[in-house]
Design a protein around this motif. Structure first.
Motif, PDB file in Angstrom:
ATOM      1  N   ALA A   3       0.825  -1.307   0.045  1.00  0.00           N
ATOM      2  CA  ALA A   3       0.077  -0.168  -0.019  1.00  0.00           C
ATOM      3  C   ALA A   3       0.848   1.185   0.123  1.00  0.00           C
ATOM      4  N   ASP A   4       1.756   1.213   0.700  1.00  0.00           N
ATOM      5  CA  ASP A   4       2.639   2.550   0.918  1.00  0.00           C
ATOM      6  C   ASP A   4       3.557   2.832  -0.547  1.00  0.00           C
ATOM      7  N   ILE A   5       4.101   1.649  -1.119  1.00  0.00           N
ATOM      8  CA  ILE A   5       4.458   1.927  -2.514  1.00  0.00           C
ATOM      9  C   ILE A   5       3.263   2.453  -3.446  1.00  0.00           C
ATOM     10  N   PHE A   6       2.156   1.854  -3.540  1.00  0.00           N
ATOM     11  CA  PHE A   6       1.034   2.547  -4.495  1.00  0.00           C
ATOM     12  C   PHE A   6       0.404   3.855  -4.075  1.00  0.00           C
ATOM     13  N   LEU A   7       0.710   4.227  -2.786  1.00  0.00           N
ATOM     14  CA  LEU A   7      -0.012   5.342  -2.535  1.00  0.00           C
ATOM     15  C   LEU A   7       0.940   6.626  -2.258  1.00  0.00           C
ATOM     16  N   GLY A   8       2.284   6.295  -2.997  1.00  0.00           N
ATOM     17  CA  GLY A   8       3.320   7.250  -3.051  1.00  0.00           C
ATOM     18  C   GLY A   8       4.212   7.517  -1.784  1.00  0.00           C
ATOM     19  N   LYS A   9       3.918   6.656  -0.548  1.00  0.00           N
ATOM     20  CA  LYS A   9       4.414   7.130   0.585  1.00  0.00           C
ATOM     21  C   LYS A   9       5.932   6.417   0.604  1.00  0.00           C
ATOM     22  N   THR A  10       6.445   5.610  -0.247  1.00  0.00           N
ATOM     23  CA  THR A  10       7.748   4.984  -0.417  1.00  0.00           C
ATOM     24  C   THR A  10       7.937   4.854  -1.848  1.00  0.00           C
ATOM     25  N   GLY A  11       9.074   4.644  -2.393  1.00  0.00           N
ATOM     26  CA  GLY A  11       9.562   4.390  -3.805  1.00  0.00           C
ATOM     27  C   GLY A  11      10.364   3.200  -3.641  1.00  0.00           C
TER      28      GLY A  11
ATOM     29  N   PHE B 157      11.443  -0.996  -2.401  1.00  0.00           N
ATOM     30  CA  PHE B 157      10.987  -2.241  -1.901  1.00  0.00           C
ATOM     31  C   PHE B 157      11.693  -2.329  -0.496  1.00  0.00           C
ATOM     32  N   PRO B 158      11.127  -3.404   0.376  1.00  0.00           N
ATOM     33  CA  PRO B 158      11.351  -3.613   1.824  1.00  0.00           C
ATOM     34  C   PRO B 158      13.094  -3.681   1.706  1.00  0.00           C
ATOM     35  N   GLU B 159      13.883  -4.507   0.669  1.00  0.00           N
ATOM     36  CA  GLU B 159      15.207  -4.567   0.834  1.00  0.00           C
ATOM     37  C   GLU B 159      16.203  -3.390   0.376  1.00  0.00           C
ATOM     38  N   GLY B 160      15.314  -2.313  -0.221  1.00  0.00           N
ATOM     39  CA  GLY B 160      15.944  -1.225  -0.411  1.00  0.00           C
ATOM     40  C   GLY B 160      15.920  -0.774  -1.861  1.00  0.00           C
ATOM     41  N   GLY B 161      15.596  -1.823  -2.999  1.00  0.00           N
ATOM     42  CA  GLY B 161      15.762  -1.319  -4.263  1.00  0.00           C
ATOM     43  C   GLY B 161      14.509  -0.492  -4.689  1.00  0.00           C
ATOM     44  N   GLN B 162      14.626   0.284  -5.783  1.00  0.00           N
ATOM     45  CA  GLN B 162      13.687   1.318  -6.200  1.00  0.00           C
ATOM     46  C   GLN B 162      12.453   0.271  -6.597  1.00  0.00           C
ATOM     47  N   ALA B 163      11.234   0.788  -6.174  1.00  0.00           N
ATOM     48  CA  ALA B 163       9.977   0.281  -6.561  1.00  0.00           C
ATOM     49  C   ALA B 163       9.302   1.098  -7.647  1.00  0.00           C
ATOM     50  N   VAL B 164       8.720   0.581  -8.566  1.00  0.00           N
ATOM     51  CA  VAL B 164       7.724   1.250  -9.668  1.00  0.00           C
ATOM     52  C   VAL B 164       6.390   0.834  -9.738  1.00  0.00           C
ATOM     53  N   PRO B 165       5.527   1.229  -8.935  1.00  0.00           N
ATOM     54  CA  PRO B 165       4.251   0.829  -8.970  1.00  0.00           C
ATOM     55  C   PRO B 165       3.615   0.946 -10.447  1.00  0.00           C
ATOM     56  N   ILE B 166       2.832  -0.038 -10.968  1.00  0.00           N
ATOM     57  CA  ILE B 166       1.951  -0.015 -12.089  1.00  0.00           C
ATOM     58  C   ILE B 166       0.580  -0.174 -11.795  1.00  0.00           C
ATOM     59  N   ASP B 167      -0.424   0.451 -12.203  1.00  0.00           N
ATOM     60  CA  ASP B 167      -1.702   0.386 -11.887  1.00  0.00           C
ATOM     61  C   ASP B 167      -2.488  -0.068 -13.294  1.00  0.00           C
ATOM     62  N   GLN B 168      -3.554  -0.748 -12.998  1.00  0.00           N
ATOM     63  CA  GLN B 168      -4.405  -1.207 -14.253  1.00  0.00           C
ATOM     64  C   GLN B 168      -5.402   0.150 -14.403  1.00  0.00           C
ATOM     65  N   ALA B 169      -5.953   0.405 -15.503  1.00  0.00           N
ATOM     66  CA  ALA B 169      -6.847   1.641 -15.874  1.00  0.00           C
ATOM     67  C   ALA B 169      -7.799   1.767 -14.801  1.00  0.00           C
ATOM     68  N   GLU B 170      -8.143   3.037 -14.761  1.00  0.00           N
ATOM     69  CA  GLU B 170      -9.165   3.429 -14.030  1.00  0.00           C
ATOM     70  C   GLU B 170     -10.414   2.808 -14.106  1.00  0.00           C
ATOM     71  N   GLY B 171     -11.175   2.539 -13.507  1.00  0.00           N
ATOM     72  CA  GLY B 171     -12.547   1.708 -13.470  1.00  0.00           C
ATOM     73  C   GLY B 171     -12.564   0.387 -13.803  1.00  0.00           C
ATOM     74  N   THR B 172     -11.356  -0.258 -13.932  1.00  0.00           N
ATOM     75  CA  THR B 172     -11.203  -1.893 -14.144  1.00  0.00           C
ATOM     76  C   THR B 172     -11.516  -2.381 -12.572  1.00  0.00           C
ATOM     77  N   ALA B 173     -12.396  -3.616 -12.555  1.00  0.00           N
ATOM     78  CA  ALA B 173     -12.598  -4.338 -11.339  1.00  0.00           C
ATOM     79  C   ALA B 173     -11.353  -4.707 -10.717  1.00  0.00           C
ATOM     80  N   ALA B 174     -10.124  -5.056 -11.458  1.00  0.00           N
ATOM     81  CA  ALA B 174      -8.977  -5.572 -10.683  1.00  0.00           C
ATOM     82  C   ALA B 174      -8.476  -4.162  -9.874  1.00  0.00           C
ATOM     83  N   ARG B 175      -8.337  -3.140 -10.420  1.00  0.00           N
ATOM     84  CA  ARG B 175      -7.912  -1.884  -9.771  1.00  0.00           C
ATOM     85  C   ARG B 175      -8.763  -1.363  -8.597  1.00  0.00           C
ATOM     86  N   ALA B 176     -10.031  -1.431  -8.847  1.00  0.00           N
ATOM     87  CA  ALA B 176     -10.924  -1.308  -7.595  1.00  0.00           C
ATOM     88  C   ALA B 176     -10.766  -2.411  -6.358  1.00  0.00           C
TER      89      ALA B 176
END
Length: 143
Positions: free
Chosen positions: A46-54, A56-75
């Motif tokens: 959640a912290d990665i997807f909400l922009g609270k951290t960039g 991963f737990p071990e320190g590597g860069q994390a780049v979140p990718i979302d599915q399109a707004e309005g998709t059931a998976a995203r909701a």
């Protein structure tokens, strides 16, 4: 006659509830199979997807990718991992963008495109339906 109508409504209501439950997919967080991260907690995801951290737990860069707004998976993903509805998520990102503290995750059209991008990028974190998981990605949620 009234009792039969009432019974019919109850059965119809149960049927609608069952169908709604079956429509919900099992959405899981995934990283590239080559990513060294093995597990993550819901809060870390959640912290990665909400922009609270960039990171991963071990320190590597994390780049979140979302599915399109309005998709059931995203909701389903945001509700299960952050507790936010689509409107609450919009408000969250509006505040973050307005204050200059970040940008929302990259958005792709669907689960297939998301899986392809995650598989190709060891820094990416995304979510897809469990049925789409193959050897190109791995599920990282702590059981």
């Amino acid at each position: 006659m009234l009792h039969l109508k009432r019974a019919g409504l109850v059965v119809t209501g149960w049927g609608l509830c069952l169908c709604a439950g079956m429509a919900a997919a099992d959405v899981v967080p995934v990283v590239s199979a080559r990513n060294p991260v093995a597990t993550m907690s819901k809060n870390q995801i959640a912290d990665i997807f909400l922009g609270k951290t960039g990171r991963f737990p071990e320190g590597g860069q994390a780049v979140p990718i979302d599915q399109a707004e309005g998709t059931a998976a995203r909701a389903e993903f945001y509700l299960n991992f952050t507790g936010k509805s689509p409107s609450q998520l919009k408000a969250h990102w509006a505040k973050i963008i307005f204050t200059g503290r970040g940008q929302p995750p990259l958005e792709v059209a669907n689960g297939a495109e998301l899986k392809r991008r995650v598989a190709d990028n060891t820094h990416a974190l995304g979510y897809i339906e469990r049925s789409m998981v193959d050897d190109s990605v791995k599920v990282v949620l702590v059981p």
